[in-house]
Design a protein around this motif. Structure first.
Motif, mmCIF file in Angstrom:
data_model
loop_
_atom_site.group_PDB
_atom_site.id
_atom_site.type_symbol
_atom_site.label_atom_id
_atom_site.label_comp_id
_atom_site.label_asym_id
_atom_site.label_seq_id
_atom_site.Cartn_x
_atom_site.Cartn_y
_atom_site.Cartn_z
ATOM 1 N N GLY A 121 -45.091 -26.762 12.273
ATOM 2 C CA GLY A 121 -43.787 -25.906 12.097
ATOM 3 C C GLY A 121 -42.770 -27.008 12.585
ATOM 4 O O GLY A 121 -42.706 -28.084 13.104
ATOM 5 N N TYR A 123 -38.905 -27.059 14.252
ATOM 6 C CA TYR A 123 -38.176 -25.992 15.019
ATOM 7 C C TYR A 123 -36.682 -26.598 15.428
ATOM 8 O O TYR A 123 -36.676 -27.857 15.154
ATOM 9 N N THR A 210 -48.888 -27.085 16.283
ATOM 10 C CA THR A 210 -48.801 -25.622 16.981
ATOM 11 C C THR A 210 -49.534 -25.653 18.494
ATOM 12 O O THR A 210 -49.201 -24.673 19.214
ATOM 13 N N ALA A 213 -46.841 -26.525 20.498
ATOM 14 C CA ALA A 213 -46.082 -25.397 20.904
ATOM 15 C C ALA A 213 -46.216 -24.379 21.547
ATOM 16 O O ALA A 213 -45.286 -23.947 22.483
ATOM 17 N N ILE A 220 -42.274 -19.417 19.048
ATOM 18 C CA ILE A 220 -42.480 -19.928 17.558
ATOM 19 C C ILE A 220 -41.539 -19.213 16.558
ATOM 20 O O ILE A 220 -41.135 -19.518 15.682
ATOM 21 N N GLY A 224 -38.811 -21.422 14.929
ATOM 22 C CA GLY A 224 -39.675 -22.208 13.893
ATOM 23 C C GLY A 224 -38.858 -21.758 12.648
ATOM 24 O O GLY A 224 -38.444 -20.693 12.123
ATOM 25 N N ALA A 273 -49.893 -17.690 14.403
ATOM 26 C CA ALA A 273 -49.535 -18.855 15.012
ATOM 27 C C ALA A 273 -50.776 -19.673 14.751
ATOM 28 O O ALA A 273 -50.569 -20.900 14.392
#
Length: 278
Positions: A121, A123, A210, A213, A220, A224, A273
Protein backbone atom coordinates in the motif's frame (compact mmCIF):
# COMPACT_ATOMS: atom_id res chain seq x y z
CA UNK A 1 52.18 -46.99 50.50
CA UNK A 2 51.54 -48.93 47.28
CA UNK A 3 48.26 -50.17 48.75
CA UNK A 4 47.20 -46.59 49.52
CA UNK A 5 47.98 -45.44 45.97
CA UNK A 6 46.08 -48.39 44.52
CA UNK A 7 43.10 -47.59 46.72
CA UNK A 8 43.10 -43.95 45.61
CA UNK A 9 43.30 -44.95 41.94
CA UNK A 10 40.41 -47.36 42.35
CA UNK A 11 38.34 -44.69 44.09
CA UNK A 12 39.00 -42.18 41.29
CA UNK A 13 38.09 -44.77 38.65
CA UNK A 14 34.85 -45.58 40.48
CA UNK A 15 33.88 -41.90 40.63
CA UNK A 16 34.66 -41.49 36.90
CA UNK A 17 32.54 -44.52 35.99
CA UNK A 18 29.67 -43.24 38.11
CA UNK A 19 29.85 -39.82 36.39
CA UNK A 20 29.82 -41.45 32.95
CA UNK A 21 26.84 -43.58 33.89
CA UNK A 22 25.02 -40.52 35.21
CA UNK A 23 25.70 -38.57 32.02
CA UNK A 24 24.44 -41.43 29.88
CA UNK A 25 21.25 -41.66 31.94
CA UNK A 26 20.70 -37.89 31.50
CA UNK A 27 21.15 -38.10 27.72
CA UNK A 28 18.66 -40.96 27.47
CA UNK A 29 16.05 -39.12 29.54
CA UNK A 30 16.41 -35.90 27.50
CA UNK A 31 15.59 -37.77 24.31
CA UNK A 32 12.41 -39.19 25.83
CA UNK A 33 9.59 -37.16 24.29
CA UNK A 34 5.83 -37.38 23.91
CA UNK A 35 6.36 -38.84 20.46
CA UNK A 36 5.30 -35.65 18.67
CA UNK A 37 7.53 -34.45 15.86
CA UNK A 38 8.81 -30.88 16.11
CA UNK A 39 8.88 -28.21 13.43
CA UNK A 40 10.69 -24.88 13.80
CA UNK A 41 9.42 -22.20 11.41
CA UNK A 42 10.80 -18.67 11.05
CA UNK A 43 8.36 -15.87 10.30
CA UNK A 44 7.70 -12.14 10.32
CA UNK A 45 5.71 -11.05 13.36
CA UNK A 46 2.55 -9.96 11.53
CA UNK A 47 0.67 -11.66 10.01
CA UNK A 48 2.88 -14.71 9.53
CA UNK A 49 3.64 -15.58 13.16
CA UNK A 50 0.01 -14.93 14.13
CA UNK A 51 -1.19 -17.28 11.39
CA UNK A 52 1.28 -19.93 12.54
CA UNK A 53 0.12 -19.55 16.14
CA UNK A 54 -3.44 -20.17 14.98
CA UNK A 55 -2.23 -23.32 13.21
CA UNK A 56 -0.52 -24.82 16.27
CA UNK A 57 -3.57 -26.70 17.66
CA UNK A 58 -4.36 -28.16 14.25
CA UNK A 59 -0.79 -29.37 13.85
CA UNK A 60 -0.75 -30.82 17.35
CA UNK A 61 -3.70 -32.98 16.33
CA UNK A 62 -1.43 -34.37 13.63
CA UNK A 63 1.32 -35.13 16.14
CA UNK A 64 3.44 -32.08 15.34
CA UNK A 65 4.65 -29.48 17.84
CA UNK A 66 5.22 -26.17 16.07
CA UNK A 67 7.78 -23.67 17.35
CA UNK A 68 7.66 -20.20 15.78
CA UNK A 69 10.75 -18.01 15.66
CA UNK A 70 9.93 -14.36 14.93
CA UNK A 71 12.28 -12.26 12.81
CA UNK A 72 12.24 -8.49 12.37
CA UNK A 73 13.90 -8.39 8.95
CA UNK A 74 13.88 -10.22 5.62
CA UNK A 75 17.51 -11.39 5.66
CA UNK A 76 17.97 -13.62 8.71
CA UNK A 77 15.06 -16.02 8.06
CA UNK A 78 16.81 -17.30 4.93
CA UNK A 79 20.28 -17.35 6.50
CA UNK A 80 18.91 -19.31 9.46
CA UNK A 81 17.11 -21.73 7.14
CA UNK A 82 20.32 -22.31 5.20
CA UNK A 83 22.15 -23.01 8.46
CA UNK A 84 19.53 -25.66 9.36
CA UNK A 85 18.37 -23.89 12.50
CA UNK A 86 14.89 -23.72 10.94
CA UNK A 87 12.84 -26.37 9.18
CA UNK A 88 11.01 -23.76 7.09
CA UNK A 89 10.29 -20.08 6.85
CA UNK A 90 7.12 -18.20 6.01
CA UNK A 91 7.48 -14.54 5.04
CA UNK A 92 8.58 -14.13 1.44
CA UNK A 93 7.13 -13.78 -2.04
CA UNK A 94 8.33 -15.57 -5.22
CA UNK A 95 10.15 -12.47 -6.49
CA UNK A 96 12.07 -12.01 -3.25
CA UNK A 97 12.91 -15.73 -3.06
CA UNK A 98 14.21 -15.71 -6.63
CA UNK A 99 16.33 -12.62 -6.01
CA UNK A 100 17.79 -14.01 -2.79
CA UNK A 101 18.70 -17.33 -4.40
CA UNK A 102 20.34 -15.47 -7.28
CA UNK A 103 22.41 -13.36 -4.87
CA UNK A 104 23.23 -16.24 -2.50
CA UNK A 105 24.43 -19.33 -4.33
CA UNK A 106 24.31 -21.43 -1.14
CA UNK A 107 20.53 -20.89 -0.76
CA UNK A 108 19.11 -24.16 -2.11
CA UNK A 109 15.45 -23.45 -1.33
CA UNK A 110 12.07 -24.27 -2.79
CA UNK A 111 8.52 -23.09 -2.15
CA UNK A 112 6.17 -25.81 -0.94
CA UNK A 113 2.99 -23.76 -0.80
CA UNK A 114 1.26 -20.39 -1.26
CA UNK A 115 -0.63 -19.23 1.84
CA UNK A 116 -1.78 -15.61 1.73
CA UNK A 117 -1.41 -12.30 -0.09
CA UNK A 118 -0.48 -8.86 1.23
CA UNK A 119 -1.16 -5.98 -1.16
CA UNK A 120 1.56 -3.34 -0.88
CA UNK A 121 0.00 0.00 0.00
CA UNK A 122 0.89 3.64 -0.53
CA UNK A 123 0.14 5.80 2.52
CA UNK A 124 -0.11 9.53 3.03
CA UNK A 125 -1.23 11.73 5.90
CA UNK A 126 -1.68 14.78 3.69
CA UNK A 127 -3.02 13.56 0.36
CA UNK A 128 -6.12 11.50 -0.39
CA UNK A 129 -5.05 9.98 -3.71
CA UNK A 130 -1.94 9.53 -5.83
CA UNK A 131 -3.20 12.12 -8.29
CA UNK A 132 -3.21 14.70 -5.48
CA UNK A 133 0.54 14.38 -5.00
CA UNK A 134 2.33 17.64 -5.84
CA UNK A 135 5.16 18.14 -8.32
CA UNK A 136 8.41 16.78 -6.90
CA UNK A 137 6.62 14.74 -4.22
CA UNK A 138 9.00 12.65 -2.14
CA UNK A 139 8.11 8.94 -2.21
CA UNK A 140 9.72 6.72 0.42
CA UNK A 141 9.86 3.02 -0.34
CA UNK A 142 11.63 -0.23 0.47
CA UNK A 143 15.27 -0.74 -0.47
CA UNK A 144 14.40 -4.30 -1.55
CA UNK A 145 14.53 -4.30 -5.37
CA UNK A 146 12.04 -7.15 -5.56
CA UNK A 147 9.43 -4.74 -4.14
CA UNK A 148 10.04 -2.13 -6.82
CA UNK A 149 8.47 -4.31 -9.48
CA UNK A 150 5.32 -4.30 -7.37
CA UNK A 151 5.37 -0.64 -6.35
CA UNK A 152 6.12 1.22 -9.57
CA UNK A 153 3.25 -0.35 -11.57
CA UNK A 154 0.83 1.14 -9.01
CA UNK A 155 2.03 4.62 -9.95
CA UNK A 156 1.94 3.72 -13.63
CA UNK A 157 -1.63 2.41 -13.39
CA UNK A 158 -2.67 5.79 -11.92
CA UNK A 159 -0.98 7.62 -14.81
CA UNK A 160 1.75 9.29 -12.74
CA UNK A 161 4.69 7.61 -14.47
CA UNK A 162 5.40 5.48 -17.51
CA UNK A 163 7.72 2.48 -17.39
CA UNK A 164 9.90 1.02 -20.09
CA UNK A 165 7.82 -1.41 -22.09
CA UNK A 166 8.02 -5.04 -21.03
CA UNK A 167 9.77 -4.63 -17.66
CA UNK A 168 6.74 -5.88 -15.74
CA UNK A 169 7.52 -7.29 -12.30
CA UNK A 170 11.22 -6.56 -12.82
CA UNK A 171 10.64 -2.80 -12.98
CA UNK A 172 13.25 -0.57 -11.37
CA UNK A 173 13.38 3.20 -10.83
CA UNK A 174 15.76 3.53 -13.77
CA UNK A 175 13.06 2.00 -15.98
CA UNK A 176 10.87 5.11 -15.57
CA UNK A 177 10.74 6.75 -19.02
CA UNK A 178 8.18 9.45 -18.24
CA UNK A 179 7.60 11.23 -14.93
CA UNK A 180 5.54 14.41 -15.57
CA UNK A 181 5.37 15.39 -11.89
CA UNK A 182 9.05 14.63 -11.28
CA UNK A 183 8.16 12.34 -8.40
CA UNK A 184 11.24 11.67 -6.27
CA UNK A 185 11.81 7.92 -5.77
CA UNK A 186 15.35 8.26 -4.44
CA UNK A 187 14.66 7.63 -0.74
CA UNK A 188 15.00 3.90 -0.08
CA UNK A 189 15.04 2.45 3.45
CA UNK A 190 14.73 -0.95 5.10
CA UNK A 191 11.20 -2.28 4.81
CA UNK A 192 10.91 -2.72 8.58
CA UNK A 193 11.47 1.04 9.06
CA UNK A 194 8.78 2.22 6.64
CA UNK A 195 5.94 2.39 9.17
CA UNK A 196 8.13 4.39 11.56
CA UNK A 197 9.06 6.74 8.74
CA UNK A 198 5.38 7.23 7.92
CA UNK A 199 4.40 7.90 11.53
CA UNK A 200 7.23 10.44 11.77
CA UNK A 201 5.70 12.39 8.91
CA UNK A 202 8.56 11.84 6.49
CA UNK A 203 7.87 12.13 2.79
CA UNK A 204 4.70 13.00 0.91
CA UNK A 205 3.87 9.31 0.57
CA UNK A 206 5.34 6.13 2.03
CA UNK A 207 5.02 2.72 0.40
CA UNK A 208 4.65 0.10 3.14
CA UNK A 209 4.57 -3.69 2.98
CA UNK A 210 1.31 -4.78 4.60
CA UNK A 211 2.96 -6.92 7.27
CA UNK A 212 4.94 -3.91 8.50
CA UNK A 213 1.89 -1.62 8.24
CA UNK A 214 -0.02 -4.04 10.50
CA UNK A 215 2.90 -4.47 12.87
CA UNK A 216 3.36 -0.68 13.06
CA UNK A 217 -0.36 -0.10 13.73
CA UNK A 218 -0.74 2.09 10.64
CA UNK A 219 -4.44 2.80 10.02
CA UNK A 220 -4.70 1.12 6.62
CA UNK A 221 -8.25 2.25 5.94
CA UNK A 222 -7.59 5.87 6.88
CA UNK A 223 -4.21 6.53 5.30
CA UNK A 224 -3.99 4.04 2.43
CA UNK A 225 -4.39 5.94 -0.86
CA UNK A 226 -3.51 3.19 -3.37
CA UNK A 227 -2.86 -0.55 -3.34
CA UNK A 228 -1.77 -3.34 -5.62
CA UNK A 229 -4.62 -4.98 -7.46
CA UNK A 230 -5.47 -8.39 -6.02
CA UNK A 231 -4.90 -9.91 -9.47
CA UNK A 232 -1.19 -9.03 -9.37
CA UNK A 233 -0.35 -9.46 -5.68
CA UNK A 234 2.18 -12.29 -5.25
CA UNK A 235 1.51 -14.92 -2.61
CA UNK A 236 3.51 -15.36 0.57
CA UNK A 237 5.21 -18.74 0.60
CA UNK A 238 6.28 -21.52 2.92
CA UNK A 239 9.91 -22.12 1.93
CA UNK A 240 12.17 -25.05 2.83
CA UNK A 241 15.54 -26.44 1.86
CA UNK A 242 15.15 -28.48 -1.33
CA UNK A 243 16.17 -31.65 0.46
CA UNK A 244 13.20 -31.32 2.85
CA UNK A 245 10.38 -30.63 0.39
CA UNK A 246 8.92 -34.14 0.73
CA UNK A 247 9.03 -34.42 4.52
CA UNK A 248 5.66 -35.46 5.92
CA UNK A 249 5.76 -32.76 8.62
CA UNK A 250 6.30 -30.09 5.96
CA UNK A 251 3.38 -31.40 3.92
CA UNK A 252 1.21 -31.34 7.06
CA UNK A 253 2.24 -27.74 7.78
CA UNK A 254 1.19 -26.57 4.31
CA UNK A 255 -2.04 -28.58 4.46
CA UNK A 256 -3.01 -26.89 7.72
CA UNK A 257 -2.04 -23.39 6.57
CA UNK A 258 -4.15 -23.86 3.43
CA UNK A 259 -7.08 -25.32 5.35
CA UNK A 260 -10.47 -23.62 5.59
CA UNK A 261 -9.94 -23.03 9.31
CA UNK A 262 -6.79 -20.98 8.73
CA UNK A 263 -8.15 -19.23 5.63
CA UNK A 264 -11.20 -18.14 7.64
CA UNK A 265 -8.90 -16.95 10.44
CA UNK A 266 -6.93 -14.78 7.98
CA UNK A 267 -10.01 -13.23 6.39
CA UNK A 268 -11.70 -12.50 9.72
CA UNK A 269 -8.67 -11.15 11.57
CA UNK A 270 -7.22 -8.86 8.90
CA UNK A 271 -10.46 -7.55 7.35
CA UNK A 272 -9.18 -7.60 3.78
CA UNK A 273 -5.72 -6.12 4.47
CA UNK A 274 -4.49 -9.70 4.05
CA UNK A 275 -6.24 -12.10 1.68
CA UNK A 276 -5.87 -15.83 1.09
CA UNK A 277 -3.95 -17.27 -1.84
CA UNK A 278 -6.20 -19.06 -4.31
Amino acid sequence: MKKLISFILLAVLAIALTACAGGKEKDESSSDTTGNKKLIVGASAVPHAEVLDAAKPLLKEKGIDLEVQVFQDYILPNVTLRDKDLDANYFQTPGYLELQMKENKDFDFVSVGEIHKEPIGIYSKEYKSLKDLPNGAKIIMSDSLSDHGRILPIFEKEGLIKLKEGVGANARVEDIVDNPKNLDFSTLIEAKLLATSFESGEGDAVVINTNYALEGNVDIGKYGIAFEGDDVVPANLVVVRSEDKDREEIKALVEVLQSKEIQDFILEKYKGAVTVAE
